[in-house]
Scaffold this active site. Structure first.
Site, short mmCIF file in Angstrom:
data_model
loop_
_atom_site.label_atom_id
_atom_site.label_comp_id
_atom_site.label_asym_id
_atom_site.label_seq_id
_atom_site.Cartn_x
_atom_site.Cartn_y
_atom_site.Cartn_z
N CYS A 113 0.82 -1.22 0.00
CA CYS A 113 0.00 0.00 0.00
C CYS A 113 0.85 1.27 0.00
O CYS A 113 0.32 2.36 -0.18
CB CYS A 113 -0.93 0.00 1.20
SG CYS A 113 -2.09 -1.38 1.18
N HIS A 252 -3.23 7.40 2.87
CA HIS A 252 -3.67 6.07 2.45
C HIS A 252 -4.97 5.74 3.17
O HIS A 252 -5.11 5.99 4.38
CB HIS A 252 -2.58 5.06 2.78
CG HIS A 252 -2.99 3.64 2.53
ND1 HIS A 252 -3.61 3.26 1.36
CD2 HIS A 252 -2.88 2.52 3.30
CE1 HIS A 252 -3.87 1.96 1.42
NE2 HIS A 252 -3.43 1.49 2.59
N ASN A 282 -10.12 -0.04 0.97
CA ASN A 282 -8.66 0.05 0.80
C ASN A 282 -8.27 -0.51 -0.57
O ASN A 282 -8.35 -1.71 -0.79
CB ASN A 282 -7.98 -0.73 1.93
CG ASN A 282 -6.46 -0.69 1.84
OD1 ASN A 282 -5.89 -0.26 0.84
ND2 ASN A 282 -5.80 -1.13 2.90
C1 LIG Z 1 -9.09 -5.26 10.79
C2 LIG Z 1 -9.67 -4.24 11.75
C3 LIG Z 1 -10.75 -3.41 11.08
C4 LIG Z 1 -10.28 -4.97 12.93
O1 LIG Z 1 -10.84 -4.02 13.84
P1 LIG Z 1 -10.54 -4.19 15.41
O2 LIG Z 1 -11.28 -3.11 16.07
O3 LIG Z 1 -9.04 -4.21 15.56
O4 LIG Z 1 -11.19 -5.55 15.70
P2 LIG Z 1 -10.50 -6.84 16.35
O5 LIG Z 1 -9.61 -7.49 15.35
O6 LIG Z 1 -9.92 -6.43 17.68
O7 LIG Z 1 -11.77 -7.74 16.56
C5 LIG Z 1 -12.79 -7.37 17.49
C6 LIG Z 1 -13.92 -8.38 17.38
O8 LIG Z 1 -14.62 -8.17 16.15
C7 LIG Z 1 -14.71 -9.39 15.44
N1 LIG Z 1 -14.72 -9.09 14.00
C8 LIG Z 1 -13.67 -9.06 13.14
N2 LIG Z 1 -14.09 -8.75 11.90
C9 LIG Z 1 -15.42 -8.57 11.99
C10 LIG Z 1 -16.42 -8.25 11.03
N3 LIG Z 1 -16.14 -8.02 9.74
N4 LIG Z 1 -17.71 -8.15 11.47
C11 LIG Z 1 -18.02 -8.35 12.76
N5 LIG Z 1 -17.12 -8.69 13.70
C12 LIG Z 1 -15.83 -8.78 13.32
C13 LIG Z 1 -13.51 -10.18 15.88
O9 LIG Z 1 -13.69 -11.56 15.66
C14 LIG Z 1 -13.43 -9.83 17.33
O10 LIG Z 1 -14.34 -10.60 18.05
P3 LIG Z 1 -13.97 -11.18 19.50
O11 LIG Z 1 -13.74 -9.96 20.36
O12 LIG Z 1 -15.19 -11.97 19.87
O13 LIG Z 1 -12.73 -11.99 19.31
C15 LIG Z 1 -8.56 -3.30 12.32
O14 LIG Z 1 -7.70 -4.03 13.17
C16 LIG Z 1 -7.72 -2.68 11.23
O15 LIG Z 1 -8.19 -1.90 10.43
N6 LIG Z 1 -6.39 -2.99 11.20
C17 LIG Z 1 -5.52 -2.43 10.22
C18 LIG Z 1 -5.73 -3.13 8.91
C19 LIG Z 1 -5.07 -2.43 7.76
O16 LIG Z 1 -4.97 -1.22 7.75
N7 LIG Z 1 -4.64 -3.20 6.78
C20 LIG Z 1 -4.10 -2.71 5.57
C21 LIG Z 1 -2.82 -2.04 5.77
S1 LIG Z 1 -2.28 -1.32 4.27
#
Ligand SMILES: CC(C)(COP(=O)(O)OP(=O)(O)OC[C@H]1O[C@@H](n2cnc3c(N)ncnc32)[C@H](O)[C@@H]1OP(=O)(O)O)[C@@H](O)C(=O)NCCC(=O)NCCS
Length: 327
Positions: A113, A252, A282
């Site tokens: 990215c 980004h 993204n």
């Molecule tokens: C992926 C992302 C959105 C997850 O959000 P988060 O707030 O960190 O969520 P978590 O991973 O802590 O998960 C929290 C809960 O939501 C759940 N969950 C994950 N995806 C879900 C979805 N699409 N819908 C509903 N629940 C979801 C998880 O299973 C977890 O449940 P649990 O607490 O029972 O285990 C976030 O971590 C993120 O954006 N990370 C950066 C990713 C990124 O930028 N990638 C590209 C880089 S170029």
């Protein structure tokens, strides 16, 4: 040394839209969860038959039209992408040929990215040192072909699209400074485990979905906020500018919460930040040039404006570029 400026912009996204309600039907998620955790509402996904060069081509055509140039007026074509049409040849060669540009330099850059941030630094350097007079820089991605569509942790995040800019030699210099970095000690934080020389594709790898995006979301989130702040600070320092000098910041688009957290720390108000994550999700190396193209179209980019481009991604990698929009 000569200067460089942007003389044309363009973007394109595939027609098919996948919104949060479509995703609700595929796995256990909700519009409310996706919107509040990411800011995303929709993403554009290619059809089976559309490849990365198909999107890049249209974005490049729009950029050439806005620059009022012919494809043969451009000396070099660069495509930043994580999913080229083929492992080789370069997608940039295919795009140049389809535009009718003959005998031009063409190459791809693969920095996840961060592709556009690295790409604009390289393209600007090639022009400022006199190697080329004009460069077409394209960020183009078809990430819908790389996500596991049953994985709610990644399928919600990624979309397809392309953005392009034409850069040209100029008496005045738009490139004011850049900060690039990488840390390859943990490639597993964000990668596609199989399909390269480390782990070629096998039936076992396909069964384990190792040909799909793997991501440690929480780790990437923390890294992203920290590096966006540090890279912007350092690039501004190199350009001899302060945060208050920034007219527009084009980050980004990976997660609205990442953008908000970084901007709060940088003390850059929301009206100076370009966000279109709700429409595209993204699109990796394409997010920044798409957002720039839309901001130009919407009249948000004024002559003489100081713009920060800032991004991060697989590698892990990061970078920021300070750009003064030509008067
Ligand atoms: C992926 C992302 C959105 C997850 O959000 P988060 O707030 O960190 O969520 P978590 O991973 O802590 O998960 C929290 C809960 O939501 C759940 N969950 C994950 N995806 C879900 C979805 N699409 N819908 C509903 N629940 C979801 C998880 O299973 C977890 O449940 P649990 O607490 O029972 O285990 C976030 O971590 C993120 O954006 N990370 C950066 C990713 C990124 O930028 N990638 C590209 C880089 S170029």
């Amino acid at each position: 040394m000569t200067g460089v400026k942007i003389v044309g912009v363009g973007h394109y996204a595939p027609e098919r839209i996948v919104d949060n309600h479509d995703l609700e039907r595929w796995f256990d998620t909700s519009d409310e969860w996706i919107t509040s955790r990411t800011g995303m509402k929709r993403r554009h996904w290619t059809s089976e038959s559309e490849a990365t060069s198909d999107l890049a081509l249209v974005a490049a055509q729009h950029a050439l039209a806005s620059a009022k140039l012919d494809a043969n007026d451009v000396d070099a074509y660069i495509v930043c992408t994580v999913l080229p049409d083929y492992l080789f040849p370069a997608t940039a060669s295919i795009v140049a040929a389809r535009l009718g540009a003959s005998d031009k330099a063409a190459f791809d850059m693969e920095i996840g990215c961060s592709g556009f941030i690295y790409g604009i630094t390289v393209a600007a350097a090639l022009i400022r040192t006199g190697v080329f007079r004009r460069v077409m820089l394209i960020g183009a991605e078809t990430l819908s072909k790389l996500v596991d569509r049953e994985d709610r942790g990644t399928a919600i995040l990624f979309g397809d699209g392309a953005g392009a800019v034409v850069l040209e030699a100029s008496a005045e210099d738009s490139f004011l400074g850049s900060e690039l970095g990488s840390d390859g000690s943990r490639p597993d934080l964000l990668n596609i485990p199989a399909g390269g020389s480390r782990r070629p594709i096998t039936h076992a790898a396909l069964d384990a979905k190792e040909d799909r995006i793997h991501m440690e979301g929480r780790e990437v989130f923390k890294f992203a906020v920290t590096k966006m702040i540090a890279a912007t600070d350092r690039a501004l320092e190199k350009a001899n500018l302060k945060k208050s000098d920034v007219d527009l910041l084009i980050p980004h688009q990976a997660n609205k919460r990442i953008i908000d957290a970084a901007m709060k720390h940088l003390e850059i108000p929301p009206d100076r930040v370009v966000v279109n994550i709700q429409e595209y999700g993204n699109t990796s190396a394409a997010t920044i040039p798409i957002a720039l193209s839309e901001a130009v179209r919407d009249g948000r980019v004024k002559p003489g404006a100081v713009i920060v481009f800032v991004g991060f991604g697989a590698g892990l990698s990061w970078g920021a570029v300070i750009w003064k929009w030509a008067a």
